[in-house]
Design a protein around this motif. Structure first.
Motif, mmCIF file in Angstrom:
data_model
loop_
_atom_site.group_PDB
_atom_site.id
_atom_site.type_symbol
_atom_site.label_atom_id
_atom_site.label_comp_id
_atom_site.label_asym_id
_atom_site.label_seq_id
_atom_site.Cartn_x
_atom_site.Cartn_y
_atom_site.Cartn_z
ATOM 1 N N ASN A 22 -15.752 32.211 64.782
ATOM 2 C CA ASN A 22 -15.553 30.762 64.648
ATOM 3 C C ASN A 22 -14.113 30.407 64.992
ATOM 4 O OD1 ASN A 22 -18.202 30.428 63.592
ATOM 5 N ND2 ASN A 22 -17.455 31.103 61.611
ATOM 6 N N ALA A 23 -13.938 29.295 65.668
ATOM 7 C CA ALA A 23 -12.584 28.846 65.999
ATOM 8 C C ALA A 23 -12.007 28.085 64.816
ATOM 9 C CB ALA A 23 -12.602 27.963 67.242
ATOM 10 N N CYS A 24 -10.743 28.360 64.503
ATOM 11 C CA CYS A 24 -10.053 27.589 63.468
ATOM 12 C C CYS A 24 -8.555 27.644 63.730
ATOM 13 C CB CYS A 24 -10.383 28.083 62.071
ATOM 14 S SG CYS A 24 -9.623 29.654 61.626
ATOM 15 N N LEU A 25 -7.878 26.628 63.263
ATOM 16 C CA LEU A 25 -6.422 26.576 63.333
ATOM 17 C C LEU A 25 -5.852 27.090 62.024
ATOM 18 C CD1 LEU A 25 -3.726 25.552 64.619
ATOM 19 C CD2 LEU A 25 -4.148 23.402 63.411
ATOM 20 N N HIS A 26 -4.982 28.087 62.104
ATOM 21 C CA HIS A 26 -4.245 28.517 60.921
ATOM 22 C C HIS A 26 -2.951 27.716 60.920
ATOM 23 C CE1 HIS A 26 -2.752 30.947 57.671
ATOM 24 N NE2 HIS A 26 -1.595 30.960 58.309
ATOM 25 N N TRP A 27 -2.740 26.932 59.861
ATOM 26 C CA TRP A 27 -1.569 26.063 59.757
ATOM 27 C C TRP A 27 -0.784 26.476 58.523
ATOM 28 C CZ3 TRP A 27 -1.355 20.683 57.282
ATOM 29 C CH2 TRP A 27 -0.143 20.059 57.587
ATOM 30 N N GLY A 28 0.474 26.855 58.735
ATOM 31 C CA GLY A 28 1.327 27.276 57.636
ATOM 32 C C GLY A 28 2.569 26.412 57.551
ATOM 33 N N ALA A 29 3.220 26.446 56.394
ATOM 34 C CA ALA A 29 4.458 25.690 56.188
ATOM 35 C C ALA A 29 5.344 26.446 55.209
ATOM 36 C CB ALA A 29 4.154 24.294 55.641
ATOM 37 N N LYS A 30 6.644 26.363 55.447
ATOM 38 C CA LYS A 30 7.587 26.950 54.503
ATOM 39 C C LYS A 30 8.914 26.224 54.594
ATOM 40 C CE LYS A 30 9.540 30.855 57.050
ATOM 41 N NZ LYS A 30 9.750 32.297 56.964
ATOM 42 N N LYS A 31 9.706 26.403 53.551
ATOM 43 C CA LYS A 31 11.053 25.842 53.486
ATOM 44 C C LYS A 31 11.974 27.002 53.142
ATOM 45 C CE LYS A 31 13.683 22.019 51.652
ATOM 46 N NZ LYS A 31 13.634 20.787 50.891
ATOM 47 N N GLY A 32 12.943 27.257 53.993
ATOM 48 C CA GLY A 32 13.811 28.403 53.780
ATOM 49 C C GLY A 32 13.110 29.685 54.176
ATOM 50 N N PRO A 33 13.738 30.822 53.890
ATOM 51 C CA PRO A 33 13.180 32.087 54.362
ATOM 52 C C PRO A 33 11.923 32.563 53.634
ATOM 53 C CG PRO A 33 15.195 32.471 53.126
ATOM 54 C CD PRO A 33 15.053 30.985 53.267
ATOM 55 N N ASP A 34 11.743 32.185 52.373
ATOM 56 C CA ASP A 34 10.628 32.746 51.599
ATOM 57 C C ASP A 34 9.852 31.740 50.767
ATOM 58 O OD1 ASP A 34 11.036 35.476 52.354
ATOM 59 O OD2 ASP A 34 12.817 35.467 51.078
ATOM 60 N N ASP A 35 10.105 30.455 50.905
ATOM 61 C CA ASP A 35 9.447 29.445 50.075
ATOM 62 C C ASP A 35 8.251 28.862 50.824
ATOM 63 O OD1 ASP A 35 8.821 27.699 48.059
ATOM 64 O OD2 ASP A 35 10.520 26.362 48.406
ATOM 65 N N TYR A 36 7.113 29.560 50.742
ATOM 66 C CA TYR A 36 5.902 29.106 51.420
ATOM 67 C C TYR A 36 5.306 27.923 50.673
ATOM 68 C CZ TYR A 36 6.450 33.203 54.229
ATOM 69 O OH TYR A 36 6.966 34.139 55.083
ATOM 70 N N LEU A 37 4.828 26.945 51.432
ATOM 71 C CA LEU A 37 4.294 25.706 50.877
ATOM 72 C C LEU A 37 2.819 25.564 51.197
ATOM 73 C CD1 LEU A 37 7.102 23.354 52.261
ATOM 74 C CD2 LEU A 37 7.028 24.436 50.000
ATOM 75 N N ASN A 38 2.124 24.786 50.398
ATOM 76 C CA ASN A 38 0.770 24.378 50.730
ATOM 77 C C ASN A 38 0.908 23.292 51.796
ATOM 78 O OD1 ASN A 38 -1.740 23.205 50.948
ATOM 79 N ND2 ASN A 38 -2.018 22.913 48.751
ATOM 80 N N PRO A 39 0.560 23.561 53.064
ATOM 81 C CA PRO A 39 0.774 22.577 54.111
ATOM 82 C C PRO A 39 -0.025 21.299 53.912
ATOM 83 C CG PRO A 39 -0.501 24.417 54.946
ATOM 84 C CD PRO A 39 -0.044 24.788 53.576
ATOM 85 N N LEU A 40 -1.118 21.355 53.186
ATOM 86 C CA LEU A 40 -1.904 20.145 52.964
ATOM 87 C C LEU A 40 -1.127 19.102 52.165
ATOM 88 C CD1 LEU A 40 -5.412 21.705 52.295
ATOM 89 C CD2 LEU A 40 -4.502 20.724 54.426
#
Length: 111
Positions: free
Chosen positions: A82-100
């Protein structure tokens, strides 16, 4: 957490070849193959970085992009058959965010 280390984002159902849009104004930090997947990464105001994969880039590193601008087209590979877009977000080197949480009602990632 889906947006934590390891997965680092969310998967959005799409179709192969579908245009992918920038979530916001910014500068392309990376556009090319990363870990054998086509990837685009954009730096936005406030130090937030968004990453889109598997996306065949239509932009180049150093290029300014506007919210809603096409940055590439979706390829298969992240969600198996199945095709899907993986969308990620972060602030700084290690602060991963919920992109939604970055999405406002008027932001379009897909066309």
């Amino acid at each position: 957490m889906k947006w934590g280390r390891g997965h680092r984002g969310v998967d959005l159902a799409m179709q192969e070849g579908q245009p992918v849009m920038a979530a916001g104004d910014g500068v392309v930090l990376y556009a090319g193959r990363l870990a054998d997947r086509p990837t685009v990464s954009i730096e936005h105001a406030g130090g937030i970085r968004t990453t889109y994969e598997p996306v065949e880039p239509a932009v180049a590193a150093g290029q300014s992009v506007a919210r809603g601008q096409m940055i590439g087209t979706l390829e298969t590979g992240h969600c198996g058959a199945n095709a899907c877009l993986h969308w990620g977000a972060k602030k700084g080197p290690d602060d991963y965010l919920n992109p939604l949480r970055l999405v406002r009602p008027l932001i379009r990632l897909l066309e």
